[in-house]
Design a protein around this motif. Structure first.
Motif, short mmCIF file in Angstrom:
data_model
loop_
_atom_site.label_atom_id
_atom_site.label_comp_id
_atom_site.label_asym_id
_atom_site.label_seq_id
_atom_site.Cartn_x
_atom_site.Cartn_y
_atom_site.Cartn_z
N TYR A 159 0.83 -1.20 0.00
CA TYR A 159 0.00 0.00 0.00
C TYR A 159 0.86 1.25 0.00
CZ TYR A 159 -3.69 3.26 1.34
OH TYR A 159 -4.57 4.30 1.37
N LEU A 160 1.86 1.24 0.88
CA LEU A 160 2.76 2.39 0.95
C LEU A 160 3.54 2.55 -0.35
CD1 LEU A 160 4.06 2.06 4.60
CD2 LEU A 160 2.47 3.76 3.69
N LYS A 161 3.96 1.39 -0.90
CA LYS A 161 4.77 1.42 -2.11
C LYS A 161 3.99 1.99 -3.28
CE LYS A 161 7.23 -2.64 -1.67
NZ LYS A 161 7.63 -3.94 -2.15
N VAL A 162 2.83 1.43 -3.54
CA VAL A 162 2.15 1.76 -4.79
C VAL A 162 1.10 2.85 -4.66
CG1 VAL A 162 2.55 -0.50 -5.79
CG2 VAL A 162 0.44 -0.08 -4.54
N VAL A 163 0.34 2.81 -3.58
CA VAL A 163 -0.74 3.79 -3.49
C VAL A 163 -0.20 5.14 -3.03
CG1 VAL A 163 -3.00 4.30 -2.49
CG2 VAL A 163 -2.40 1.96 -3.07
N LYS A 164 0.72 5.07 -2.07
CA LYS A 164 1.27 6.32 -1.56
C LYS A 164 2.48 6.78 -2.36
CE LYS A 164 -1.49 6.99 1.92
NZ LYS A 164 -2.31 8.19 2.07
N GLY A 165 2.92 5.93 -3.29
CA GLY A 165 3.98 6.36 -4.19
C GLY A 165 5.39 6.31 -3.62
N ARG A 166 5.56 5.79 -2.42
CA ARG A 166 6.92 5.61 -1.92
C ARG A 166 7.56 4.50 -2.73
NH1 ARG A 166 7.51 4.88 4.47
NH2 ARG A 166 5.71 6.05 5.18
N SER A 167 8.84 4.60 -3.00
CA SER A 167 9.45 3.59 -3.86
C SER A 167 9.87 2.35 -3.09
CB SER A 167 10.63 4.17 -4.63
OG SER A 167 11.68 4.45 -3.74
N VAL A 168 10.09 2.46 -1.80
CA VAL A 168 10.57 1.28 -1.08
C VAL A 168 9.58 0.72 -0.07
CG1 VAL A 168 13.05 1.63 -1.33
CG2 VAL A 168 11.81 2.87 0.46
N GLY A 169 8.49 1.39 0.16
CA GLY A 169 7.51 0.87 1.11
C GLY A 169 8.02 1.00 2.53
N LEU A 170 7.75 -0.02 3.32
CA LEU A 170 8.22 -0.01 4.70
C LEU A 170 9.74 -0.10 4.73
CD1 LEU A 170 5.70 -2.60 6.19
CD2 LEU A 170 5.64 -0.14 6.55
N THR A 171 10.36 0.50 5.73
CA THR A 171 11.80 0.31 5.90
C THR A 171 12.01 -1.10 6.44
OG1 THR A 171 11.76 1.08 8.16
CG2 THR A 171 12.07 2.75 6.46
N VAL A 172 13.26 -1.55 6.42
CA VAL A 172 13.56 -2.90 6.88
C VAL A 172 13.07 -3.09 8.31
CG1 VAL A 172 15.41 -4.54 7.38
CG2 VAL A 172 15.52 -3.13 5.32
N LYS A 173 13.31 -2.11 9.16
CA LYS A 173 12.88 -2.21 10.55
C LYS A 173 11.37 -2.29 10.66
CE LYS A 173 16.38 -0.05 13.49
NZ LYS A 173 16.75 1.21 14.12
N GLN A 174 10.71 -1.40 9.89
CA GLN A 174 9.24 -1.36 9.93
C GLN A 174 8.62 -2.66 9.43
OE1 GLN A 174 8.66 2.10 7.55
NE2 GLN A 174 8.27 3.45 9.31
N LYS A 175 9.36 -3.36 8.58
CA LYS A 175 8.85 -4.60 8.02
C LYS A 175 9.11 -5.75 8.99
CE LYS A 175 8.95 -6.49 3.34
NZ LYS A 175 9.62 -6.34 2.04
N PHE A 176 10.29 -5.73 9.62
CA PHE A 176 10.65 -6.83 10.50
C PHE A 176 9.93 -6.78 11.84
CE2 PHE A 176 14.19 -8.17 7.81
CZ PHE A 176 14.16 -9.54 8.03
N ALA A 177 9.75 -5.55 12.36
CA ALA A 177 9.16 -5.42 13.69
C ALA A 177 7.79 -6.10 13.80
CB ALA A 177 9.09 -3.95 14.09
N PRO A 178 6.84 -5.79 12.89
CA PRO A 178 5.55 -6.47 13.03
C PRO A 178 5.62 -7.97 12.74
CG PRO A 178 5.58 -5.11 11.05
CD PRO A 178 6.82 -4.80 11.81
N GLN A 179 6.54 -8.36 11.85
CA GLN A 179 6.70 -9.79 11.57
C GLN A 179 7.14 -10.52 12.82
OE1 GLN A 179 8.78 -11.33 8.11
NE2 GLN A 179 8.37 -9.44 7.02
#
Lengths: 330, 330
Positions: free
Chosen positions: B99-119
């Motif tokens: 969602y962040l990548k495509v709808v909000k137009g950010r090219s990388v989406g979540l940062t590595v930390k933001q992706k790992f933390a919820p996982q």
């Protein structure tokens, strides 16, 4: 079940190895296909790709089938041997055709008559064997019920027709990279599940042995995709396609599941029917075409569908057909 | 078994339909992937292909799983629900990233930390649930024997690690057209067979229900190949890849089969290890590369192997791994 996994693994790996052994030999012998000029234009790029690769998976599948297919000792291995013989005999016709085409340099191989005559002969002989054998139940399983339809001596002409039809349909389906390998592998895998399931339900070890044979052929064929998937590095040739047809026809004959074939082999049926319809339509409408090109997979390709998408679509249709066959007949 | 065929067919067809419904919507919303500039040059042509197609097979698979997965009534559906929840939660992380990548137009989406933390958080919660639930056996099945290894409270950190590892490996494998769809579908199908087999052997209906869930996910994923096979018309996005990882991790957690994962998911393991090895090698050798590009499937592709050949090769390796897992553990 663990035994099945071992068998599957052995056949898969053996076929993979056989493919890589066969490839340089076929290349060295210049066993390359003369691409049919009547096919799609884009296929002219396939000139020079070696053919007769079917030998590799047939050897692997038959070898593993014969090595592992006598699992249930309290029964005879007749059904399984029947399937193996069917595969081998029809593959031999294909071999002859390929041999004339590529080694002798004829562009068309056997004429239509020369190709059909031995097929009908073999089909007749196998139908006679099935009819006269005491271990093969020639009654057809019926959908929705557990009943079987026994058509008596009419089994012989009907089964002969079915065998020739299946074999030629397999041959016709073999027109795009990996198409018959994928569809045939799924259909044979389904046969393995069906036979194993039915065999263990009714305590019929012969049927389970045949299931193991089908499993071997399925695994061998799947491994062949490594070289045959788009873009293909080798074609199976008629030896492969008629061999697969033989295996499927043999499996249908010994398990009384001929009425399941239109579901399981729905993509083969579509291919053959589209070929026939095209000819009939052109005759009736003074040469106007029904399809851009028959069989249907060429029509789809010429309509802009990438070769690999046709492959995926057909595999999904085959899976749907196999699941439907199981629901109706198992 | 007939029930399984019905389930398989429903999920396959529903996913196929969902895919064709989702495709124009994704296109209309301009949900297209920003192709990673660090990937192979040839992949730049994939710019503009819609992503987040994973939503279609996740909806179909989860819906069918929940509709059909309460088959064995004398047991609770906890194991199956656990798997479904695992799939959904990890898919949500992926959804957020997409969602962040495509709808909000950010090219990388979540940062590595933001992706790992919820996982890690989700994995920890699910490990805790599994550990404290009475219906889930947290001991690991061991190869060659029927024994189980109970590591007590250490299950929690170990399972957390496994879940995060599987989920990220699935994400990494999703780098070529159809690659994760094919491999994931085979692995989930294998899980379905394994759970159904083990469940009926030990009279564990909960496990069989979970097997049905895996079958639904496998069928839905296979159908997704229609749109995702090379050349892909839609990508699954992180929502799809993390969802598949969640399903596989959940299945491993409830069935005590974590030690089977390195075999079944060998292609994911290879992808992750090749990524790690590349980084370590470059650190040690002052930036010299071990692979042309990591993960390994990009290395093979840059070495001249057609994308579809990598797809076929990886599928065959997954089949080999699954058969080996069955031989060792079943």
């Amino acid at each position: 079940m663990k035994y099945c996994a071992v068998v599957f693994l052995c056949s898969l790996l053996l076929s993979l190895a056989a493919g890589y052994v066969a490839l340089p030999i076929l290349k060295k012998l210049h066993v390359s296909q003369t691409i049919n000029e009547l096919g799609p234009q884009t296929h002219m790029g396939k000139q020079g790709i070696p053919t007769m690769g079917g030998i590799s998976f047939l050897c692997a599948g038959l070898l593993c089938g014969l090595a592992f297919g006598f699992r249930y000792k309290n029964t005879n291995g007749q059904l399984m041997l029947y399937c193996a013989a069917c595969t081998l005999c029809f593959a031999l016709i294909g071999f002859l055709d390929d041999y004339l085409k590529v080694v002798k340099g004829r562009s068309v191989g056997l004429t239509v008559k020369q190709k059909f005559a031995p097929q009908i002969l073999f089909a007749l002989v196998f139908s006679l064997i099935a009819y006269s054998s005491k271990s093969i139940n020639t009654a057809f399983a019926m959908p929705f019920t557990d009943t079987h339809l026994d058509i008596g001596v009419f089994f012989i002409p009907v089964m002969t027709f079915i065998m020739v039809a299946v074999d030629n349909s397999a041959n016709i389906l073999d027109g795009l990279d990996g198409l018959l390998s994928g569809n045939g592998s799924i259909a044979l895998f389904f046969y393995a599940i069906y036979m194993y399931y039915e065999g263990s339900k009714t305590g019929n070890g012969s049927l389970m042995n045949t299931g193991i044979f089908c499993l071997c052929m399925s695994a061998a064929l799947f491994a062949f995709l490594k070289l045959n998937a788009h873009p293909a590095r080798v074609f199976m040739g008629d030896v492969g396609s008629l061999g697969i047809g033989g295996a499927l026809a043999g499996a249908a004959a010994v398990s009384g599941t001929s009425l399941m074939l239109p579901f399981m082999l729905v993509t083969m049926l579509i291919s053959s029917l589209s070929d026939i319809l095209q000819v009939l339509y052109m005759r009736r409408h003074k040469g106007r075409k029904l399809l851009r090109m028959s069989p249907l997979h060429h029509h789809l390709e010429l309509g802009g569908m990438p070769e690999n998408h046709v492959f995926t679509l057909y595999n999904i249709i085959t899976l749907v057909g196999c699941a439907a066959a199981f629901i109706l007949f198992a």
